[in-house]
Design a protein around this motif. Structure first.
Motif, short mmCIF file in Angstrom:
data_model
loop_
_atom_site.label_atom_id
_atom_site.label_comp_id
_atom_site.label_asym_id
_atom_site.label_seq_id
_atom_site.Cartn_x
_atom_site.Cartn_y
_atom_site.Cartn_z
N LYS A 191 0.84 -1.20 0.00
CA LYS A 191 0.00 0.00 0.00
C LYS A 191 0.88 1.26 0.00
CE LYS A 191 -3.86 0.23 0.11
NZ LYS A 191 -4.84 0.39 -1.00
N LEU A 192 1.93 1.28 0.80
CA LEU A 192 2.85 2.42 0.82
C LEU A 192 3.46 2.63 -0.56
CD1 LEU A 192 4.57 1.67 4.23
CD2 LEU A 192 3.25 3.73 3.71
N ASN A 193 3.85 1.56 -1.21
CA ASN A 193 4.43 1.64 -2.56
C ASN A 193 3.39 2.15 -3.56
OD1 ASN A 193 6.31 1.34 -4.63
ND2 ASN A 193 5.77 -0.79 -4.97
N GLN A 194 2.19 1.60 -3.49
CA GLN A 194 1.11 2.00 -4.39
C GLN A 194 0.79 3.49 -4.25
OE1 GLN A 194 -2.60 0.20 -3.25
NE2 GLN A 194 -3.69 0.91 -5.05
N LYS A 195 0.89 4.02 -3.04
CA LYS A 195 0.58 5.42 -2.78
C LYS A 195 1.75 6.36 -3.08
CE LYS A 195 -3.65 4.99 -1.19
NZ LYS A 195 -4.80 5.71 -1.72
N GLY A 196 2.87 5.81 -3.56
CA GLY A 196 3.98 6.65 -3.98
C GLY A 196 4.92 7.11 -2.89
N ILE A 197 4.89 6.46 -1.73
CA ILE A 197 5.80 6.83 -0.64
C ILE A 197 7.23 6.50 -1.06
CG2 ILE A 197 6.41 6.31 1.77
CD1 ILE A 197 3.80 7.98 1.34
N GLN A 198 8.19 7.35 -0.66
CA GLN A 198 9.57 7.24 -1.12
C GLN A 198 10.23 5.90 -0.83
OE1 GLN A 198 12.14 10.48 -0.02
NE2 GLN A 198 10.67 12.01 -0.66
N GLY A 199 9.96 5.30 0.32
CA GLY A 199 10.59 4.03 0.65
C GLY A 199 10.06 3.45 1.93
N ALA A 200 10.20 2.13 2.08
CA ALA A 200 9.77 1.45 3.30
C ALA A 200 10.60 0.19 3.47
CB ALA A 200 8.29 1.09 3.24
N SER A 201 10.86 -0.17 4.72
CA SER A 201 11.57 -1.40 5.04
C SER A 201 10.82 -2.12 6.15
CB SER A 201 12.99 -1.11 5.53
OG SER A 201 13.78 -0.55 4.51
N VAL A 229 -1.41 8.87 3.55
CA VAL A 229 -1.54 7.42 3.39
C VAL A 229 -2.07 6.72 4.66
CG1 VAL A 229 0.79 6.67 4.04
CG2 VAL A 229 -0.42 5.45 2.27
N VAL A 230 -2.01 7.40 5.78
CA VAL A 230 -2.43 6.77 7.05
C VAL A 230 -3.86 6.22 7.01
CG1 VAL A 230 -2.87 7.18 9.51
CG2 VAL A 230 -0.71 7.91 8.48
N PRO A 231 -4.85 6.93 6.47
CA PRO A 231 -6.20 6.35 6.43
C PRO A 231 -6.25 5.01 5.68
CG PRO A 231 -6.33 8.70 6.02
CD PRO A 231 -4.86 8.34 6.00
#
Length: 99
Positions: free
Chosen positions: A26-36, A78-80
């Motif tokens: 979901k974070l990736n789909q919403k265009g967030i810069q990065g996640a681990s 993206v939190v919601p």
């Protein structure tokens, strides 16, 4: 720059996939810069049940943490969507400085 931190248990699922995977997608789909996704060695939550790795790598539900970095407005937007997937997960927004 801000950090979004989400605390989960390793065995939590969304449908038939791990919850951490659903959240990162979901974070990736919403265009967030990065996640681990980081798997913890040991931890406990509000129920004070200690989770840890066991002999031969078998787990009794180790803690998992998702860390994501982006601008505050992007993370807040993206939190919601994340709350729909993980309504009771602790989600923190922390200050960060990009060096």
């Amino acid at each position: 720059m801000k950090l979004l931190v989400i605390f989960l248990a390793e065995t939590e699922t969304y449908g038939d996939i791990p919850l951490y995977e659903a959240l990162v997608r979901k974070l990736n789909q919403k265009g967030i810069q990065g996640a681990s996704v980081l798997r913890g060695v040991m931890g406990f939550g509000k129920d004070h049940h200690v989770h840890r790795g066991r002999l031969f790598g078998v787990s009794d539900d180790r803690p998992v943490m998702i860390v994501s970095a982006d601008l505050e407005a992007n993370l807040r937007s993206v939190v919601p969507s994340l709350r729909k997937l993980a309504p009771s997960a602790p989600i923190l927004l922390l200050d960060a400085e990009q060096l």
